[in-house]
Design a protein around this motif. Structure first.
Motif, PDB file in Angstrom:
ATOM      1  N   HIS A   1      25.697  48.802  77.157  1.00  0.00           N
ATOM      2  CA  HIS A   1      24.870  47.598  77.033  1.00  0.00           C
ATOM      3  C   HIS A   1      23.643  47.823  76.147  1.00  0.00           C
ATOM      4  O   HIS A   1      23.098  46.871  75.602  1.00  0.00           O
ATOM      5  N   VAL A   2      23.169  49.057  76.086  1.00  0.00           N
ATOM      6  CA  VAL A   2      21.986  49.401  75.290  1.00  0.00           C
ATOM      7  C   VAL A   2      22.379  50.525  74.336  1.00  0.00           C
ATOM      8  O   VAL A   2      23.079  51.460  74.730  1.00  0.00           O
TER       9      VAL A   2
ATOM     10  N   ASP B   1      17.942  49.627  70.096  1.00  0.00           N
ATOM     11  CA  ASP B   1      18.581  48.644  69.220  1.00  0.00           C
ATOM     12  C   ASP B   1      17.734  47.378  69.114  1.00  0.00           C
ATOM     13  O   ASP B   1      16.836  47.135  69.918  1.00  0.00           O
ATOM     14  N   ASP B   2      18.040  46.570  68.105  1.00  0.00           N
ATOM     15  CA  ASP B   2      17.264  45.350  67.822  1.00  0.00           C
ATOM     16  C   ASP B   2      17.195  44.414  69.026  1.00  0.00           C
ATOM     17  O   ASP B   2      16.127  43.890  69.361  1.00  0.00           O
TER      18      ASP B   2
ATOM     19  N   TYR C   1      17.742  44.963  72.314  1.00  0.00           N
ATOM     20  CA  TYR C   1      16.993  45.481  73.460  1.00  0.00           C
ATOM     21  C   TYR C   1      15.497  45.467  73.160  1.00  0.00           C
ATOM     22  O   TYR C   1      14.679  45.136  74.034  1.00  0.00           O
ATOM     23  N   SER C   2      15.126  45.817  71.932  1.00  0.00           N
ATOM     24  CA  SER C   2      13.713  45.773  71.545  1.00  0.00           C
ATOM     25  C   SER C   2      13.174  44.355  71.688  1.00  0.00           C
ATOM     26  O   SER C   2      12.078  44.138  72.225  1.00  0.00           O
ATOM     27  N   LEU C   3      13.948  43.372  71.231  1.00  0.00           N
ATOM     28  CA  LEU C   3      13.541  41.965  71.331  1.00  0.00           C
ATOM     29  C   LEU C   3      13.379  41.552  72.792  1.00  0.00           C
ATOM     30  O   LEU C   3      12.420  40.854  73.158  1.00  0.00           O
ATOM     31  N   LEU C   4      14.304  41.981  73.653  1.00  0.00           N
ATOM     32  CA  LEU C   4      14.192  41.673  75.085  1.00  0.00           C
ATOM     33  C   LEU C   4      12.918  42.261  75.685  1.00  0.00           C
ATOM     34  O   LEU C   4      12.244  41.608  76.487  1.00  0.00           O
ATOM     35  N   LEU C   5      12.588  43.482  75.286  1.00  0.00           N
ATOM     36  CA  LEU C   5      11.356  44.109  75.787  1.00  0.00           C
ATOM     37  C   LEU C   5      10.124  43.354  75.313  1.00  0.00           C
ATOM     38  O   LEU C   5       9.184  43.141  76.091  1.00  0.00           O
TER      39      LEU C   5
ATOM     40  N   PHE D   1      27.296  55.548  81.008  1.00  0.00           N
ATOM     41  CA  PHE D   1      27.589  54.958  79.709  1.00  0.00           C
ATOM     42  C   PHE D   1      27.069  53.526  79.601  1.00  0.00           C
ATOM     43  O   PHE D   1      27.515  52.747  78.765  1.00  0.00           O
ATOM     44  N   TYR D   2      26.093  53.173  80.448  1.00  0.00           N
ATOM     45  CA  TYR D   2      25.415  51.882  80.298  1.00  0.00           C
ATOM     46  C   TYR D   2      24.628  51.899  78.994  1.00  0.00           C
ATOM     47  O   TYR D   2      24.563  50.917  78.267  1.00  0.00           O
ATOM     48  N   THR D   3      24.008  53.066  78.723  1.00  0.00           N
ATOM     49  CA  THR D   3      23.282  53.274  77.475  1.00  0.00           C
ATOM     50  C   THR D   3      24.061  54.261  76.619  1.00  0.00           C
ATOM     51  O   THR D   3      24.491  55.309  77.114  1.00  0.00           O
TER      52      THR D   3
END
Length: 196
Positions: free
Chosen positions: A10-11, A37-38, A40-44, A131-133
């Protein structure tokens, strides 16, 4: 339902490693760079109320608020960085934050994991067991000290085949909740050599 329909990871994190070795060949630790990643960064940014103008750049105040966001490790989390010597796990110390930056909308954090013992024969991997990330080792591994690092890439074909076989035996309704711990199979292996 085909096993490949289960969405993992997912990440996605680009990972750079710098191994620190003393002049006498002692393994002192690993500096770990994570570039998220783009998406995940945007979500943060959204979760923390940062980059409200949407230009992908943060002010110094916003960077201070972001610094350390991924250093709040829960009990049992080992930091997704693993080191071994002669097949035995080397205890890595708690993470020491070394800053955060944002480039082209992607967050990069840096932390250091102290270690002890001889550096010769140390093996390092970066992976999330679940393996989520997905950690993608990028660039050569830098070594600060009298050793060199070689990288053995993961056998991705074998790793994906293993995942498919494990998921094939799992009922589709349970596949996401009982996703097998396969992250290590996707990890590149870094080996230190200090001789000569």
């Amino acid at each position: 339902m085909p096993a490949t329909a289960v969405a993992h990871p997912h990440v996605f994190v680009d990972t750079k490693l710098k191994v620190v070795v003393s002049a006498t060949g002692k393994f002192e630790g690993i500096e770990v760079h994570w570039t998220y990643d783009d998406f995940y960064s945007l979500l943060l940014f959204a979760d923390l109320g940062l980059d409200l103008d949407g230009d992908g750049e943060l002010t110094q105040g916003e960077l201070r608020r972001l610094d350390g966001f991924d250093m709040q490790w829960v009990a049992g989390f080992e930091g997704d960085s693993y080191a071994y010597r002669n097949g035995k796990r080397i205890k890595l110390g708690k993470p020491q934050g070394r800053g955060v930056s944002v480039t082209q909308g992607r967050i990069t954090t840096v932390h250091f994991r102290p270690a002890r013992g001889p550096a010769e024969g140390v093996v390092i991997q970066a992976y999330d067991p679940t393996f989520y990330t997905a950690y993608d080792l990028t660039g050569p591994v830098e070594v600060d000290g009298p050793c060199r690092a070689t990288i053995e890439p993961a056998d991705l074909d074998a790793a994906y085949t293993m995942v498919e076989e494990l998921l094939y035996a799992t009922p589709a309704a349970e596949a996401e909740d009982s996703y097998p711990e396969v992250g290590e199979a996707f990890a590149d292996t870094v080996s230190l050599s200090c001789a000569g």
